[in-house]
Motif scaffolding. Structure first.
Motif, PDB file in Angstrom:
ATOM      1  N   ALA A   2       0.859  -1.184   0.000  1.00  0.00           N
ATOM      2  CA  ALA A   2       0.000   0.000   0.000  1.00  0.00           C
ATOM      3  C   ALA A   2       0.898   1.239   0.000  1.00  0.00           C
ATOM      4  O   ALA A   2       2.098   1.154   0.270  1.00  0.00           O
ATOM      5  CB  ALA A   2      -0.897  -0.004   1.231  1.00  0.00           C
ATOM      6  N   ALA A   3       0.292   2.375  -0.325  1.00  0.00           N
ATOM      7  CA  ALA A   3       1.058   3.621  -0.382  1.00  0.00           C
ATOM      8  C   ALA A   3       0.930   4.365   0.945  1.00  0.00           C
ATOM      9  O   ALA A   3      -0.165   4.480   1.498  1.00  0.00           O
ATOM     10  CB  ALA A   3       0.543   4.488  -1.527  1.00  0.00           C
ATOM     11  N   PHE A   4       2.038   4.838   1.435  1.00  0.00           N
ATOM     12  CA  PHE A   4       2.060   5.628   2.669  1.00  0.00           C
ATOM     13  C   PHE A   4       2.743   6.959   2.402  1.00  0.00           C
ATOM     14  O   PHE A   4       3.684   7.036   1.600  1.00  0.00           O
ATOM     15  CB  PHE A   4       2.818   4.880   3.777  1.00  0.00           C
ATOM     16  CG  PHE A   4       2.121   3.634   4.218  1.00  0.00           C
ATOM     17  CD1 PHE A   4       1.221   3.665   5.273  1.00  0.00           C
ATOM     18  CD2 PHE A   4       2.336   2.427   3.555  1.00  0.00           C
ATOM     19  CE1 PHE A   4       0.552   2.518   5.665  1.00  0.00           C
ATOM     20  CE2 PHE A   4       1.674   1.273   3.942  1.00  0.00           C
ATOM     21  CZ  PHE A   4       0.779   1.316   5.003  1.00  0.00           C
ATOM     22  N   ARG A  45       8.688  15.464   2.299  1.00  0.00           N
ATOM     23  CA  ARG A  45       7.472  14.664   2.188  1.00  0.00           C
ATOM     24  C   ARG A  45       7.613  13.747   0.990  1.00  0.00           C
ATOM     25  O   ARG A  45       8.051  14.175  -0.082  1.00  0.00           O
ATOM     26  CB  ARG A  45       6.294  15.635   1.973  1.00  0.00           C
ATOM     27  CG  ARG A  45       4.925  15.034   2.001  1.00  0.00           C
ATOM     28  CD  ARG A  45       4.159  15.320   0.705  1.00  0.00           C
ATOM     29  NE  ARG A  45       3.107  14.334   0.527  1.00  0.00           N
ATOM     30  CZ  ARG A  45       3.268  13.202  -0.179  1.00  0.00           C
ATOM     31  NH1 ARG A  45       4.393  12.907  -0.779  1.00  0.00           N
ATOM     32  NH2 ARG A  45       2.264  12.342  -0.281  1.00  0.00           N
ATOM     33  N   LEU A  46       7.278  12.472   1.163  1.00  0.00           N
ATOM     34  CA  LEU A  46       7.382  11.529   0.050  1.00  0.00           C
ATOM     35  C   LEU A  46       6.316  10.451   0.186  1.00  0.00           C
ATOM     36  O   LEU A  46       5.724  10.268   1.259  1.00  0.00           O
ATOM     37  CB  LEU A  46       8.788  10.916   0.007  1.00  0.00           C
ATOM     38  CG  LEU A  46       9.298  10.201   1.270  1.00  0.00           C
ATOM     39  CD1 LEU A  46       8.876   8.741   1.280  1.00  0.00           C
ATOM     40  CD2 LEU A  46      10.828  10.292   1.326  1.00  0.00           C
ATOM     41  N   THR A  47       6.096   9.743  -0.922  1.00  0.00           N
ATOM     42  CA  THR A  47       5.198   8.591  -0.928  1.00  0.00           C
ATOM     43  C   THR A  47       6.040   7.340  -1.094  1.00  0.00           C
ATOM     44  O   THR A  47       6.932   7.295  -1.950  1.00  0.00           O
ATOM     45  CB  THR A  47       4.189   8.698  -2.091  1.00  0.00           C
ATOM     46  OG1 THR A  47       3.439   9.900  -1.930  1.00  0.00           O
ATOM     47  CG2 THR A  47       3.235   7.524  -2.103  1.00  0.00           C
ATOM     48  N   SER A  81       1.718   8.244   7.480  1.00  0.00           N
ATOM     49  CA  SER A  81       0.256   8.100   7.485  1.00  0.00           C
ATOM     50  C   SER A  81      -0.169   7.367   6.214  1.00  0.00           C
ATOM     51  O   SER A  81       0.513   7.430   5.188  1.00  0.00           O
ATOM     52  CB  SER A  81      -0.423   9.472   7.585  1.00  0.00           C
ATOM     53  OG  SER A  81       0.082  10.336   6.604  1.00  0.00           O
ATOM     54  N   ALA A  82      -1.279   6.659   6.286  1.00  0.00           N
ATOM     55  CA  ALA A  82      -1.782   5.922   5.119  1.00  0.00           C
ATOM     56  C   ALA A  82      -2.307   6.907   4.090  1.00  0.00           C
ATOM     57  O   ALA A  82      -2.813   7.975   4.428  1.00  0.00           O
ATOM     58  CB  ALA A  82      -2.884   4.963   5.558  1.00  0.00           C
ATOM     59  N   LEU A  83      -2.203   6.530   2.824  1.00  0.00           N
ATOM     60  CA  LEU A  83      -2.727   7.409   1.751  1.00  0.00           C
ATOM     61  C   LEU A  83      -4.051   6.848   1.227  1.00  0.00           C
ATOM     62  O   LEU A  83      -4.308   5.679   1.312  1.00  0.00           O
ATOM     63  CB  LEU A  83      -1.709   7.508   0.612  1.00  0.00           C
ATOM     64  CG  LEU A  83      -0.589   8.514   0.837  1.00  0.00           C
ATOM     65  CD1 LEU A  83       0.361   8.491  -0.363  1.00  0.00           C
ATOM     66  CD2 LEU A  83      -1.140   9.930   0.996  1.00  0.00           C
TER      67      LEU A  83
ATOM     68  N   ARG B  36       8.027   8.160  -4.512  1.00  0.00           N
ATOM     69  CA  ARG B  36       7.543   9.106  -5.510  1.00  0.00           C
ATOM     70  C   ARG B  36       7.041  10.368  -4.810  1.00  0.00           C
ATOM     71  O   ARG B  36       6.911  10.403  -3.585  1.00  0.00           O
ATOM     72  CB  ARG B  36       6.456   8.484  -6.392  1.00  0.00           C
ATOM     73  CG  ARG B  36       5.237   7.980  -5.652  1.00  0.00           C
ATOM     74  CD  ARG B  36       4.205   7.418  -6.659  1.00  0.00           C
ATOM     75  NE  ARG B  36       2.904   7.302  -6.037  1.00  0.00           N
ATOM     76  CZ  ARG B  36       2.455   6.221  -5.429  1.00  0.00           C
ATOM     77  NH1 ARG B  36       3.202   5.132  -5.366  1.00  0.00           N
ATOM     78  NH2 ARG B  36       1.249   6.202  -4.865  1.00  0.00           N
ATOM     79  N   ASP B  37       6.775  11.383  -5.615  1.00  0.00           N
ATOM     80  CA  ASP B  37       6.189  12.641  -5.103  1.00  0.00           C
ATOM     81  C   ASP B  37       7.006  13.270  -3.979  1.00  0.00           C
ATOM     82  O   ASP B  37       6.447  13.876  -3.067  1.00  0.00           O
ATOM     83  CB  ASP B  37       4.754  12.407  -4.598  1.00  0.00           C
ATOM     84  CG  ASP B  37       3.859  11.784  -5.651  1.00  0.00           C
ATOM     85  OD1 ASP B  37       4.119  12.024  -6.850  1.00  0.00           O
ATOM     86  OD2 ASP B  37       2.919  11.051  -5.295  1.00  0.00           O
TER      87      ASP B  37
END
Lengths: 83, 83
Positions: A2-4, A45-47, A81-83, B36-37
């Motif tokens: 999952a993306a965070f 900040r990153l994903t 945090s979860a996206l 990413r981002d």
């Protein structure tokens, strides 16, 4: 997976001088603001993809140790945090 | 009057390019991290005297509008806590 979202906040250690922070504080004084102890750090900040928040936090911490922060002069903290 | 800690987080608006963030993300990719981002902002921490938290937040917001952030390219948020 999952993306965070991970936010890595990098700040100078207390014993390290912050010339940019001092200059900014000086300008604020000239503008009439009574401020002190102004310090400037980085907000990164990153994903990141991970199986859970714990893994995401571990990955972001590794990135901070290996690249995002300078361990001689800086400390960092990670918030995920979860996206 | 009491002392408050104010943290002003300044980030680039989404439509503004972040070359430093892109370069950092590129290095992380080379190191094997799937991120990413990535965007780099400023984390400005200061101490301000005010009669209450609301006034401290107002002062920090004024400082951000007048000096700490560039309103054309950046946005900011303020967090205040008692010291």
């Amino acid at each position: 997976m999952a993306a965070f979202e991970a936010v890595v906040t990098v700040t100078l250690k207390p014993e390290i001088l912050d010339p940019a922070g001092e200059a900014t504080q000086g300008v604020l004084h000239h503008m009439g603001y009574a401020v002190r102890d102004l310090r400037i750090g980085r907000h990164i900040r990153l994903t990141v993809e991970a199986k859970d928040a714990e893994e995401a936090e571990g990955l972001a911490g590794q990135m901070a140790e290996e690249l995002l922060a300078n361990p001689v002069m800086e400390t960092f903290r990670v918030e995920v945090s979860a996206l």
